[in-house]
Enzyme design. Structure first.
Site, PDB file in Angstrom:
ATOM      1  CE  LYS A  96      -4.063  -2.154   0.424  1.00 58.25           C
ATOM      2  NZ  LYS A  96      -5.171  -2.078  -0.514  1.00 58.25           N
ATOM      3  CD  GLU A 118     -10.864   3.334   1.081  1.00 60.95           C
ATOM      4  OE1 GLU A 118     -10.965   4.558   0.858  1.00 60.95           O
ATOM      5  OE2 GLU A 118     -10.135   2.573   0.417  1.00 60.95           O
ATOM      6  CB  SER A 385      -0.002  -8.064  -0.979  1.00 56.94           C
ATOM      7  OG  SER A 385      -0.830  -8.882  -0.172  1.00 56.94           O
TER       8      SER A 385
HETATM    9  C1  LIG Z   1      -1.559  -6.915   2.760  1.00 52.82           C
HETATM   10  C2  LIG Z   1      -2.732  -6.644   1.889  1.00 52.82           C
HETATM   11  N1  LIG Z   1      -2.844  -7.312   0.726  1.00 52.82           N
HETATM   12  C3  LIG Z   1      -3.888  -7.117  -0.090  1.00 52.82           C
HETATM   13  C4  LIG Z   1      -4.894  -6.224   0.227  1.00 52.82           C
HETATM   14  C5  LIG Z   1      -6.051  -6.090  -0.705  1.00 52.82           C
HETATM   15  O1  LIG Z   1      -6.026  -4.939  -1.463  1.00 52.82           O
HETATM   16  P1  LIG Z   1      -5.732  -4.980  -3.009  1.00 52.82           P
HETATM   17  O2  LIG Z   1      -6.611  -6.018  -3.608  1.00 52.82           O
HETATM   18  O3  LIG Z   1      -6.071  -3.604  -3.461  1.00 52.82           O
HETATM   19  O4  LIG Z   1      -4.294  -5.297  -3.192  1.00 52.82           O
HETATM   20  C6  LIG Z   1      -4.825  -5.489   1.426  1.00 52.82           C
HETATM   21  C7  LIG Z   1      -5.860  -4.518   1.780  1.00 52.82           C
HETATM   22  O5  LIG Z   1      -5.921  -3.991   2.849  1.00 52.82           O
HETATM   23  C8  LIG Z   1      -3.707  -5.709   2.277  1.00 52.82           C
HETATM   24  O6  LIG Z   1      -3.581  -5.066   3.416  1.00 52.82           O
END
Ligand SMILES: Cc1ncc(COP(=O)(O)O)c(C=O)c1O
Length: 402
Positions: A96, A118, A385
């Site tokens: 993020k 948010e 992620s």
């Molecule tokens: C670690 C992590 N991965 C994935 C996501 C999902 O978001 P996105 O699909 O936009 O990557 C989030 C959302 O809070 C997150 O904190």
């Protein structure tokens, strides 16, 4: 670089990815979005903006994030080689921060006085509070009360970083309600405030802008796999909530047809229950939060309550670009259940010493399920992620590890 696939602009000048995306919003908000788009188009190509972002990526976030060969996991599964893209090692612990820095810099360049957002799991909130502290702009984060209780470490971090936290108790008190609440606040003064959306969702230009800031993930994967084994990977796999980490990982490979792209949605308690959040898998084209995209909704066109063990994935809409990529068949969208996700969380922790976020664990679950069926010459990159520290207490309680 302007993006397209099969001759379709990603997006076109009106912000459409095929029939998805656009700006389905009131006129005063449309003006504000058009102003943001104009500022972004002007600023993003300047050397000053590019240099500042590049420097922050390298020296503040710690990019490039490593690509790690998960040897023990690969050996244990006995099939394809598994590589992990370590977005969990970024400053603030998730992908993020990539787009939050971009959005905070844009807010600074536009002279905005407050950044509003948010958050679901709290990762976007922490990343944005961090970026706003760095840039020196007040930050207000809206978060569902259910998520506040689940994600306590991130809640405390946002406060330490100086953000104002708004607890949202309406509806299911989760991500969708937090988005509604944050939008209402933004509409009070769109000229001076900026809404820093936390994924590739919402009205144009956000799905494009957030994608652009996240595309660094796939660009790095391309360089790293080329250096490591002289070719693209066979698979790139990522979890999909709104879809920002997935598009970040996929974008560099969209026009490389040999690279299979897999997005993993939360099947929660199962696709045959009403406790899931598999928008692309079971939803239908509609509108939500100012964009056209796949939506999980009832016959009256109202968004359905959604569920995932991962707070950052329980959203009844999804990015418009993903909606198009699904229709084109360029990305395979599949699912993992809460249980598979928990198993993956524990397996990666114990086999590689890497505790993934529950969101990322959905992508790991796909690898655990599919790698054994694939040949040893196949190479899979799984986008981690974020890190799972925020989920540790929750998982420990759920598995009785306390
Ligand atoms: C670690 C992590 N991965 C994935 C996501 C999902 O978001 P996105 O699909 O936009 O990557 C989030 C959302 O809070 C997150 O904190």
């Amino acid at each position: 670089m302007e993006h397209q696939i099969n001759g379709i602009a990603l997006p076109n000048r009106e912000g459409f990815f095929g029939v998805y995306g656009g700006q389905f919003i009131p006129p005063d908000l449309k003006q504000a979005m058009d102003d943001i788009n104009a500022a972004y188009e002007q600023i993003r190509h300047t050397e000053e903006f590019q240099d500042e972002l590049k420097d922050l990526f390298a020296n503040y976030v710690g990019r490039p994030s490593p690509l790690f060969f998960a040897k023990r996991l690969t050996d244990q599964l006995g099939g394809a080689e598994i590589y992990l893209k370590r977005e969990d090692l970024n400053h603030t612990g998730a992908h993020k921060i990539n787009h939050c820095l971009g959005e905070a810099l844009l807010a600074k360049y536009m002279g905005k006085t407050k950044v509003i957002a948010e958050t679901g799991a709290g990762q976007h909130g922490v990343a944005l509070a961090t970026a706003c502290a760095l840039v020196g702009i007040p930050c207000e984060i809206h978060m569902g009360q259910v998520d506040i209780e689940k994600e306590h470490p991130n809640v405390v971090k946002m406060k330490i970083l100086g953000a104002r936290l708004i607890s949202v108790t309406r509806g299911t008190a989760t991500l969708k309600d937090a988005v509604d609440s944050a939008f209402e606040e933004y509409l009070k003064d769109p000229k001076n405030y900026i809404y820093a959306i936390g994924s590739v969702v919402g009205p144009h230009p956000f799905p494009m802008m957030v994608r652009d800031f996240q595309a660094i993930i796939g660009e790095e994967i391309k360089v790293q796999t080329s250096a490591r084994f002289g070719a693209n990977p066979d698979y790139v796999v990522a979890c999909v909530g709104g879809g920002s980490n997935a598009l970040g990982a996929f974008t560099a490979f969209l026009n490389d047809p040999d690279v299979k792209l897999v997005g993993v949605e939360p099947a929660g308690h199962g696709l045959d229950t009403d406790m899931h959040s598999a928008t692309l898998t079971l939803g239908k084209p509609s509108q939500i939060h100012g964009m056209a995209c796949y939506v999980l909704e009832n016959d009256q066109g109202e968004p359905l309550p959604v569920h995932s063990i991962a707070s950052g994935l329980d959203y009844p809409g999804v990015g418009p670009q993903h909606s198009l990529l699904k229709d084109l068949g360029r990305v395979e969208y599949t699912t993992a259940t809460d249980q598979e996700c928990l198993d993956a969380f524990m397996t990666l922790s114990r086999v590689e010493g890497i505790v993934p976020a529950l969101e990322s664990s959905h992508a790991v679950a796909w690898a655990l399920r599919e790698a054994p069926k694939l040949g040893k010459d196949i190479k899979i990159v799984v986008n981690i992620s974020g890190r799972g520290d925020k989920d540790a207490d929750y998982v420990a309680a759920k598995l009785g590890l306390n």
